[in-house]
Design an enzyme around this catalytic site. Structure first.
Site, PDB file in Angstrom:
ATOM      1  N   PHE A  68       2.217   5.059  -0.172  1.00 61.36           N
ATOM      2  CA  PHE A  68       3.319   6.019  -0.062  1.00 61.36           C
ATOM      3  C   PHE A  68       4.497   5.489   0.760  1.00 61.36           C
ATOM      4  O   PHE A  68       5.452   6.188   1.010  1.00 61.36           O
ATOM      5  CB  PHE A  68       2.810   7.353   0.479  1.00 61.36           C
ATOM      6  CG  PHE A  68       2.070   8.182  -0.551  1.00 61.36           C
ATOM      7  CD1 PHE A  68       2.074   7.837  -1.897  1.00 61.36           C
ATOM      8  CD2 PHE A  68       1.373   9.327  -0.163  1.00 61.36           C
ATOM      9  CE1 PHE A  68       1.404   8.602  -2.844  1.00 61.36           C
ATOM     10  CE2 PHE A  68       0.697  10.102  -1.117  1.00 61.36           C
ATOM     11  CZ  PHE A  68       0.711   9.748  -2.444  1.00 61.36           C
ATOM     12  N   ARG A  69       4.424   4.231   1.210  1.00 58.13           N
ATOM     13  CA  ARG A  69       5.577   3.433   1.663  1.00 58.13           C
ATOM     14  C   ARG A  69       6.165   3.822   3.017  1.00 58.13           C
ATOM     15  O   ARG A  69       7.135   3.199   3.447  1.00 58.13           O
ATOM     16  CB  ARG A  69       6.699   3.461   0.616  1.00 58.13           C
ATOM     17  CG  ARG A  69       6.288   3.040  -0.792  1.00 58.13           C
ATOM     18  CD  ARG A  69       5.655   1.677  -0.825  1.00 58.13           C
ATOM     19  NE  ARG A  69       5.521   1.141  -2.188  1.00 58.13           N
ATOM     20  CZ  ARG A  69       4.750   0.114  -2.500  1.00 58.13           C
ATOM     21  NH1 ARG A  69       4.030  -0.473  -1.557  1.00 58.13           N
ATOM     22  NH2 ARG A  69       4.683  -0.335  -3.739  1.00 58.13           N
ATOM     23  N   ASN A  99      -0.473  -1.208   3.893  1.00 62.55           N
ATOM     24  CA  ASN A  99       0.608  -2.204   3.798  1.00 62.55           C
ATOM     25  C   ASN A  99       1.985  -1.565   3.893  1.00 62.55           C
ATOM     26  O   ASN A  99       2.828  -1.699   3.019  1.00 62.55           O
ATOM     27  CB  ASN A  99       0.471  -3.047   2.529  1.00 62.55           C
ATOM     28  CG  ASN A  99       0.360  -2.222   1.263  1.00 62.55           C
ATOM     29  OD1 ASN A  99      -0.183  -1.130   1.257  1.00 62.55           O
ATOM     30  ND2 ASN A  99       0.881  -2.742   0.166  1.00 62.55           N
ATOM     31  N   HIS A 181      -9.515  -5.113  -2.200  1.00 58.42           N
ATOM     32  CA  HIS A 181      -8.695  -5.584  -3.317  1.00 58.42           C
ATOM     33  C   HIS A 181      -9.223  -6.971  -3.645  1.00 58.42           C
ATOM     34  O   HIS A 181      -8.955  -7.945  -2.933  1.00 58.42           O
ATOM     35  CB  HIS A 181      -7.218  -5.632  -2.919  1.00 58.42           C
ATOM     36  CG  HIS A 181      -6.315  -6.121  -4.012  1.00 58.42           C
ATOM     37  ND1 HIS A 181      -5.204  -5.427  -4.413  1.00 58.42           N
ATOM     38  CD2 HIS A 181      -6.362  -7.225  -4.799  1.00 58.42           C
ATOM     39  CE1 HIS A 181      -4.603  -6.096  -5.396  1.00 58.42           C
ATOM     40  NE2 HIS A 181      -5.295  -7.195  -5.637  1.00 58.42           N
ATOM     41  N   HIS A 235      -9.629  -0.576  -7.720  1.00 56.45           N
ATOM     42  CA  HIS A 235      -8.964  -0.826  -9.009  1.00 56.45           C
ATOM     43  C   HIS A 235      -9.591  -1.960  -9.828  1.00 56.45           C
ATOM     44  O   HIS A 235      -8.949  -2.970 -10.112  1.00 56.45           O
ATOM     45  CB  HIS A 235      -7.457  -1.054  -8.839  1.00 56.45           C
ATOM     46  CG  HIS A 235      -7.040  -1.962  -7.713  1.00 56.45           C
ATOM     47  ND1 HIS A 235      -7.676  -3.153  -7.412  1.00 56.45           N
ATOM     48  CD2 HIS A 235      -6.019  -1.863  -6.831  1.00 56.45           C
ATOM     49  CE1 HIS A 235      -7.070  -3.720  -6.392  1.00 56.45           C
ATOM     50  NE2 HIS A 235      -6.059  -2.961  -6.034  1.00 56.45           N
ATOM     51  N   ASP A 306      -3.688   4.043  -7.535  1.00 56.18           N
ATOM     52  CA  ASP A 306      -2.969   2.914  -6.937  1.00 56.18           C
ATOM     53  C   ASP A 306      -1.461   3.145  -7.048  1.00 56.18           C
ATOM     54  O   ASP A 306      -0.689   2.223  -7.317  1.00 56.18           O
ATOM     55  CB  ASP A 306      -3.366   1.587  -7.584  1.00 56.18           C
ATOM     56  CG  ASP A 306      -2.906   0.372  -6.772  1.00 56.18           C
ATOM     57  OD1 ASP A 306      -2.566   0.541  -5.596  1.00 56.18           O
ATOM     58  OD2 ASP A 306      -2.884  -0.745  -7.333  1.00 56.18           O
ATOM     59  N   HIS A 310       8.152   1.204  -6.796  1.00 57.86           N
ATOM     60  CA  HIS A 310       9.296   0.369  -6.443  1.00 57.86           C
ATOM     61  C   HIS A 310      10.512   0.937  -7.172  1.00 57.86           C
ATOM     62  O   HIS A 310      10.370   1.593  -8.206  1.00 57.86           O
ATOM     63  CB  HIS A 310       9.084  -1.077  -6.872  1.00 57.86           C
ATOM     64  CG  HIS A 310       7.887  -1.726  -6.267  1.00 57.86           C
ATOM     65  ND1 HIS A 310       7.867  -2.206  -4.977  1.00 57.86           N
ATOM     66  CD2 HIS A 310       6.646  -1.956  -6.769  1.00 57.86           C
ATOM     67  CE1 HIS A 310       6.674  -2.725  -4.720  1.00 57.86           C
ATOM     68  NE2 HIS A 310       5.919  -2.582  -5.789  1.00 57.86           N
TER      69      HIS A 310
END
Length: 441
Positions: A68-69, A99, A181, A235, A306, A310
């Site tokens: 969600f940045r 991240n 991952h 994923h 996931d 962007h």
């Protein structure tokens, strides 16, 4: 909207914990479901009623992998815009990845996210702690968190953990769930050299190929067995990984798949270009089919989006400068419910894959079922009406979807978080706030 803490949903087609349907009523009070019956009468004037005739009532979706940045990358998405998208898509809880900027690798960074979420999130929330080569004490003590996130590939900087001795140290200490991952960075580096200078985005699936995924999944499975450590494979994207788990899957290992790895394949590059670029990449139609079968057979346990948005400007850069990732929380439930209409799966299976099994895997209490005593996180969906995915209707800040133009059914008409209406026939109630999730694993 009423400030009432009670809600009575009438005449819904309710999916029960055993997977059967019942036409009936559900009463919620103070964040909980208090009654489920063919008919419920109440004389409380403060009870808000919803006539749900013709709609199907499901437990709210728990999306166990999103990006969600916030903080640091809010031009792509933030916790408010992302959870508006969640509410529209019937997602009532999410688990978010580390991240961001700064990285979520310390208790301080985790606390900062939890505080931001308390102020901004329309739905319930939890945040992973990210593994680095140096933060083992944080991985052992951070709280509350659903688990440790390891990026074995497709990452750079501190969050890339691809050295055997570091992985051994993380798996050897503690009992907390480790979510991985799984892509082999050494193979990715080698393939990047082989395909250097090619700007066709379709080469992405060849650089980060099936073998890169399989090698990493084999490695973490061995570590999980060596240390008897709870492992979750994020994923999963390849037939080879699914067959590996089909042959040997310890009871403490779980795996997930994304809708894009079920519904999209490498043919999408021709149609939507870099909008189809993600990590791990899209695979072949054969991989799609094997993943579907693995999901049906319980080799893969549940579904995650996931969600990793962007901007269109960023995506417009030529490969390999274009970033990997796509949004997903608004479309995941309609995609899966459209698959039920096509006979690919049942509504009961979708509920298990998108709610019940997620709550079980992460030890999230009182979620994933419609029964007295469970949290009133619910979604009423319309399984009769089809509507296309339209760019102008996307609530995610990025403003696009890889499924644009797809005609889907099962769109939420109402989304309820903690007994409060957060989405109602196209309208958001943005004053509603979710709660921090707790984890018993």
């Amino acid at each position: 909207m009423s400030s009432s803490t009670s809600l009575l949903i009438r005449r819904a087609r309710i999916i029960l914990p055993d997977g059967e349907f019942m036409i009936g009523d559900v009463l919620t009070r103070d964040r909980l479901i208090v009654a489920v019956a063919p008919e419920i009468s109440t004389d409380q004037a403060s009870v808000r009623e919803i006539d749900a005739e013709g709609l199907t009532l499901l437990p709210g979706v728990i999306d166990p992998q999103v990006h969600f940045r916030e903080p640091g990358l809010e031009h792509k998405e933030d916790l408010f815009t992302a959870t508006c998208a969640c509410a529209k898509g019937g997602v009532t809880s999410f688990l978010e990845m580390p991240n961001t900027r700064p990285l979520t690798t310390t208790q301080q960074a985790l606390d900062d996210k939890l505080q931001r979420a308390q102020n901004k999130c329309l739905v319930n929330y939890g945040f992973f702690i990210g593994a680095t080569a140096e933060n083992l004490p944080d991985l052992l003590l951070a709280n509350p968190t659903p688990g440790i996130k390891i990026f074995m590939g497709s990452m750079h900087g501190q969050l890339l953990v691809d050295q055997q001795e570091v992985l051994e140290a993380i798996f050897a200490k503690g009992k907390r769930l480790i979510a991985v991952h799984a892509e082999d960075q050494a193979r990715i580096n080698q393939r990047r050299q082989e395909f250097a200078g090619i700007h066709d985005v379709a080469v992405h699936s060849q650089i980060q190929d099936n073998q890169a995924a399989l090698l990493a999944t084999q490695q973490v499975l061995k570590l999980s067995e060596k240390y008897q450590r709870r492992l979750h494979i994020l994923h999963m994207s390849t037939a080879e990984e699914a067959e590996l788990l089909r042959q040997h899957k310890p009871s403490w290992v779980t795996a997930e798949v994304t809708p894009q790895h079920l519904f999209l394949n490498t043919s999408a590059y021709e149609k939507i270009g870099t909008l189809a670029q993600m990590n791990p990449p899209l695979r072949s139609p054969h991989d799609n089919e094997v993943l579907w079968q693995a999901l049906h057979d319980g080799v893969i346990d549940f579904i995650a989006t996931d969600h990793a948005p962007h901007t269109l400007e960023e995506k417009a850069q030529p490969y390999p400068n274009s970033p990997s990732g796509m949004p997903g929380v608004e479309t995941s439930l309609p995609l899966m419910l459209t698959a039920t209409a096509q006979g690919r799966c049942s509504v009961a299976q979708v509920v298990n894959w998108m709610s019940t099994a997620v709550a079980k895997a992460y030890g999230i209490p009182n979620k994933g079922a419609i029964a007295p005593g469970y949290d009133a996180d619910l979604v009423l969906v319309d399984l009769q009406t089809y509507r296309p995915v339209l760019r102008e209707e996307i609530l995610s800040k990025c403003g696009w979807s890889p499924f644009e133009g797809w005609n889907l059914t099962g769109w939420p008409a109402y989304t309820i978080v903690g007994g409060k209406l957060v989405y109602e026939k196209g309208k958001l109630h943005t004053q509603v706030r979710g709660q921090a999730l707790t984890f018993t694993t």
